[in-house]
Structures are given as structure tokens and as C-alpha cells.
Design an enzyme around this catalytic site. Structure first.
Site, short mmCIF file in Angstrom:
data_model
loop_
_atom_site.label_atom_id
_atom_site.label_comp_id
_atom_site.label_asym_id
_atom_site.label_seq_id
_atom_site.Cartn_x
_atom_site.Cartn_y
_atom_site.Cartn_z
N ARG A 93 -10.82 9.65 2.30
CA ARG A 93 -10.63 10.33 3.60
C ARG A 93 -11.77 11.32 3.85
O ARG A 93 -12.15 11.53 5.00
CB ARG A 93 -9.25 10.98 3.65
CG ARG A 93 -8.16 9.91 3.67
CD ARG A 93 -6.75 10.47 3.66
NE ARG A 93 -5.78 9.40 3.47
CZ ARG A 93 -4.48 9.58 3.32
NH1 ARG A 93 -3.98 10.81 3.34
NH2 ARG A 93 -3.67 8.56 3.16
N LYS A 103 -2.23 -1.59 -3.88
CA LYS A 103 -3.09 -0.41 -3.82
C LYS A 103 -2.28 0.86 -3.87
O LYS A 103 -1.27 0.93 -3.16
CB LYS A 103 -3.86 -0.51 -2.50
CG LYS A 103 -4.64 0.68 -2.09
CD LYS A 103 -5.21 0.44 -0.73
CE LYS A 103 -5.97 1.67 -0.34
NZ LYS A 103 -6.41 1.64 1.01
N LYS A 112 0.85 -1.19 0.00
CA LYS A 112 0.00 0.00 0.00
C LYS A 112 0.89 1.23 0.00
O LYS A 112 1.69 1.43 0.92
CB LYS A 112 -0.89 -0.02 1.24
CG LYS A 112 -1.75 1.21 1.39
CD LYS A 112 -2.73 1.06 2.53
CE LYS A 112 -3.56 2.30 2.71
NZ LYS A 112 -4.50 2.16 3.82
N ARG A 149 1.25 9.89 6.07
CA ARG A 149 1.40 8.47 6.35
C ARG A 149 2.69 7.87 5.78
O ARG A 149 2.81 6.66 5.64
CB ARG A 149 0.21 7.70 5.77
CG ARG A 149 -1.15 8.15 6.24
CD ARG A 149 -2.14 7.01 6.18
NE ARG A 149 -3.54 7.39 6.12
CZ ARG A 149 -4.23 7.94 7.12
NH1 ARG A 149 -3.63 8.24 8.25
NH2 ARG A 149 -5.51 8.22 6.96
N GLU A 177 7.55 -6.90 0.94
CA GLU A 177 6.33 -6.80 1.76
C GLU A 177 5.39 -7.97 1.46
O GLU A 177 4.81 -8.57 2.36
CB GLU A 177 5.59 -5.49 1.45
CG GLU A 177 6.19 -4.24 2.07
CD GLU A 177 5.79 -4.07 3.54
OE1 GLU A 177 5.17 -4.97 4.12
OE2 GLU A 177 6.12 -3.01 4.10
C1 PBG Z 1 -7.54 2.83 5.77
C2 PBG Z 1 -7.77 2.79 4.33
C3 PBG Z 1 -7.60 3.80 3.38
C4 PBG Z 1 -8.07 3.30 2.19
C5 PBG Z 1 -8.44 1.98 2.41
N1 PBG Z 1 -8.21 1.67 3.73
C6 PBG Z 1 -7.20 5.22 3.52
C7 PBG Z 1 -5.83 5.62 3.80
O1 PBG Z 1 -4.90 4.83 3.90
O2 PBG Z 1 -5.72 6.83 3.98
C8 PBG Z 1 -8.15 4.07 0.91
C9 PBG Z 1 -9.14 3.57 -0.04
C10 PBG Z 1 -9.50 4.48 -1.14
O3 PBG Z 1 -8.94 5.57 -1.35
O4 PBG Z 1 -10.42 4.10 -1.86
N2 PBG Z 1 -6.24 2.81 6.18
#
Ligand code: PBG
Length: 332
Positions: free
Chosen positions: A204, A247, A194, A216, A232
Site C-alpha cells: 500500500r 494470499k 484473499k 477491507r 470461494e
Molecule cells: C490490490 C492488491 C493488493 C495486493 C495485491 N493486489 C493490496 C490490498 O489488497 O490492499 C497486496 C500485495 C502485497 O502486499 O504484496 N487489491
């Protein structure tokens, strides 16, 4: 030997020929539909994600009945709690929106696979994905909180828990805690890869989970890296992940392919909120044809090697795959 012996256009001549030799296919069972749930009965529209809203557990269950009728077999739940605190305790509340939605969905459509996202950012007042130690996100103190949340979702009936926090070691912590609680059959689909991405903005907004300070980048991955993605992915498989998520999708299709070639477990591409919002925004201006673009964005994930695609287009794609509609569709 080339032209005039080779005329590749011969096989592009008709819809029947194109369909017969198509190399990559997509069907509704390969789609995972994300849903946002909260405890209020009011549908909360999400401005940056047309067609999506925050749903009550009952509304989510109704949506699942409809998705299931369209051939979609999996949904991914995100919870928006009434109250947030520094520890994100609401993530593991058995009366919280996600367990409530899981129970409501399992009552109406027991065969639908329910995936529950496991993270703290929707539940913490500071918006980070773990517990804080000053301004730092404390990896090891976060693990038991994530594991407790995973058990709460498994107990409510989730088929899959999907940790998206990017803490090191969370897959083994969650696996051990699930097993100790008797949930050997609950699968872990890990967001192993991710990236710290600008494409999460609309999510968000939907979840009210933007970090209140900093970003983050100390836990999500640096966009230029691919070797690190493989590391990972391998680590999460060793820790017991049953499937791996990459992702976002569109800017990282090379990573999807690399991970597909590296591990044996199913690979899932997550086409995130920003990808969805971007396509909608351009289509609203008349600059692109939304149907064609969503087909290409999604089949691209499959061509890159993804077994499944998590996409906010799931419902619309599945509707467009219904035989009567598909006859006229771009990919038909
Ligand atoms: C939670 C999470 C996020 C997403 C999925 N799980 C947000 C982030 O990491 O800020 C993003 C999904 C999306 O943008 O569709 N950690």
C-alpha cells in the site's frame, strides 16, 4: 523396527544424496515476479521493499528482458496512475501505466507471460477496491468497471488478468466481457482466497492504495476461516477461473494445502509485500540469513501444494538458481 536399523541420517550425509531424494523442487518457471509501473521516467524506490521500485513502462520491459534471461516466465503488473478519482476510471485507461507496460514488454520479450492485476484500489482516491455507495463498497456497480479494465489489459496484450478486488461475481463478469470482446484466450487467475491481512502494508506504500477510511474487512476474508476459502475457490472455478490464488502465503499454508486438495485448477501462492519486508528487516539487523529464509519461505509454498509462487524474491531466487551460484546454495 527402528534404531539401529533405521538411521535417517544416512540419506542426509552429502549434498548429492540430499539433492537426489528431495521431495519438492522449485524452478524459475514456477515464479511470478510482481512489478510496479507508473508513467514517470524516474525510478521511484519503495522504502519498505528493498530492491523494488516503481518503474516506467520501458524500465519494466528492461527488467523483463533480464528476468526472462534468468528463466522467469511470468510477471504480474500493478499500475500507479498519475491521477486518482472516486470511480477509479484510470484502471481501464488504454493509455494508463499497465497497458503501456504490457505493450512495451511484449515488444521486447513476446514470450514472457504478462499477468495484469485487476483492482480499483490503486486507482480510487478513497483507496477502496470498488465503487462507493456512501461508506459501503457497492459490489454490483463495481463489476462492469473491473470488466472494462480487464478488457483494456487484454487488448494491450496481457496473457492473464488477475482480479484481486474480492467482489462477488467478478470472475463471471470479467469472463463474459472478455469473451464478448473476442478475448477467449485471455486467462483469468483469480485471487479467490484473499484475506484481510496486516501483511499488505508495504504494497500500500508502493501503490499509495491504503483505504482513506475504514478497512477491507467487508470484502476480504476473515483470517480464521478455511471452509469459507474452499467455498470461494469452488465458486471462482465454476465462474470460469483458470487458476486460483491464495494470499498471503506464509501464515496461510494450511489454506494453500486445503485449496490444492479441493480444486483441479493450478493453485498459486502469493508471498506478499509484508512477508518480503519482514524477512528483509530481520536480515538487515543480522537476525536471520536472508538467502536461507527466502528459500524456506518459497519452497514451503510448493510443499504446501502451490504450483506457482508469486514472490518479490523472484529475481533474486532466479539469480541464485543459476548453475554457478546454485552449487553453493542452501538448497543445492
Ligand atoms: C490490490 C492488491 C493488493 C495486493 C495485491 N493486489 C493490496 C490490498 O489488497 O490492499 C497486496 C500485495 C502485497 O502486499 O504484496 N487489491
Amino acid at each position: 523396527m527402528s534404531f539401529p536399523v533405521h538411521r535417517p541420517r544416512r540419506l542426509r550425509r552429502s549434498a548429492a544424496l540430499r539433492a537426489a531424494i528431495r521431495e519438492t523442487r522449485l524452478d524459475a518457471s514456477q515464479l511470478v515476479a510482481p512489478l510496479f509501473v507508473h508513467m514517470s521516467a524516474a525510478r521511484g524506490p519503495i522504502a519498505s521493499m528493498p530492491g523494488h521500485a516503481r518503474l516506467s513502462p520501458e524500465q519494466a520491459a528492461q527488467e523483463c528482458v533480464e528476468l526472462s534471461g534468468l528463466g522467469v516466465r511470468s510477471v504480474l503488473l500493478f499500475g500507479i496512475p498519475d491521477e486518482k478519482d472516486a470511480r477509479g476510471d484510470a484502471a481501464a485507461d488504454p493509455a494508463g501505466p499497465v497497458p503501456a507496460a504490457i505493450r512495451a514488454i511484449k515488444r521486447r520479450v513476446p514470450d514472457l507471460l504478462v499477468w495484469a492485476d485487476v483492482c480499483l484500489c490503486e486507482y480510487t482516491s478513497h483507496g477502496h477496491c470498488g465503487l462507493l455507495d456512501g461508506q459501503r463498497v457497492d459490489n454490483d456497480r463495481t463489476l462492469p468497471v473491473l470488466a472494462r479494465a480487464a478488457v483494456a489489459y487484454a487488448e494491450a496484450g496481457a496473457d492473464v488478468v488477475a482480479p484481486s478486488d474480492m467482489m462477488d461475481g467478478r470472475v463471471s463478469a470479467i469472463r463474459a466481457t472478455l469473451d464478448a470482446a473476442g478475448h477467449h484466450e485471455t486467462a483469468i487467475v483469480s485471487y479467490a482466497v484473499k484475506y484481510a491481512s496486516g501483511f499488505y502494508g508495504p504494497f500500500r506504500d508502493a501503490a499509495g492504495s491504503a483505504p482513506q477510511f475504514g478497512d477491507r474487512r467487508s470484502y476480504q476474508m476473515d483470517p480464521p476461516n478455511v471452509r469459507e476459502a474452499l467455498r470461494e475457490a469452488r465458486a471462482d472455478v465454476e465462474e470460469g477461473a483458470d487458476m486460483i490464488i491464495v494470499k498471503p502465503a506464509l501464515p496461510y499454508l494450511d489454506v494453500v494445502r486445503a485449496v490444492r486438495d479441493e480444486v483441479d485448477v493450478p493453485v498459486v501462492a502469493y508471498q506478499v509485500s509484508g512477508e518480503y519486508a519482514m524477512a528483509h528487516a530481520a536480515a538487515e539487523r543480522g537476525w536471520i540469513d536472508l538467502d536461507r529464509v527466502m528459500d524456506e519461505m518459497t519452497i514451503g509454498c510448493r510443499r504446501a501444494g502451490a504450483d506457482l509462487v508469486i514472490t518479490y524474491f523472484a529475481r533474486v531466487l532466479a539469480e541464485r538458481m543459476q548453475p554457478a551460484v546454485a552449487a553453493a546454495a542452501v538448497l543445492a
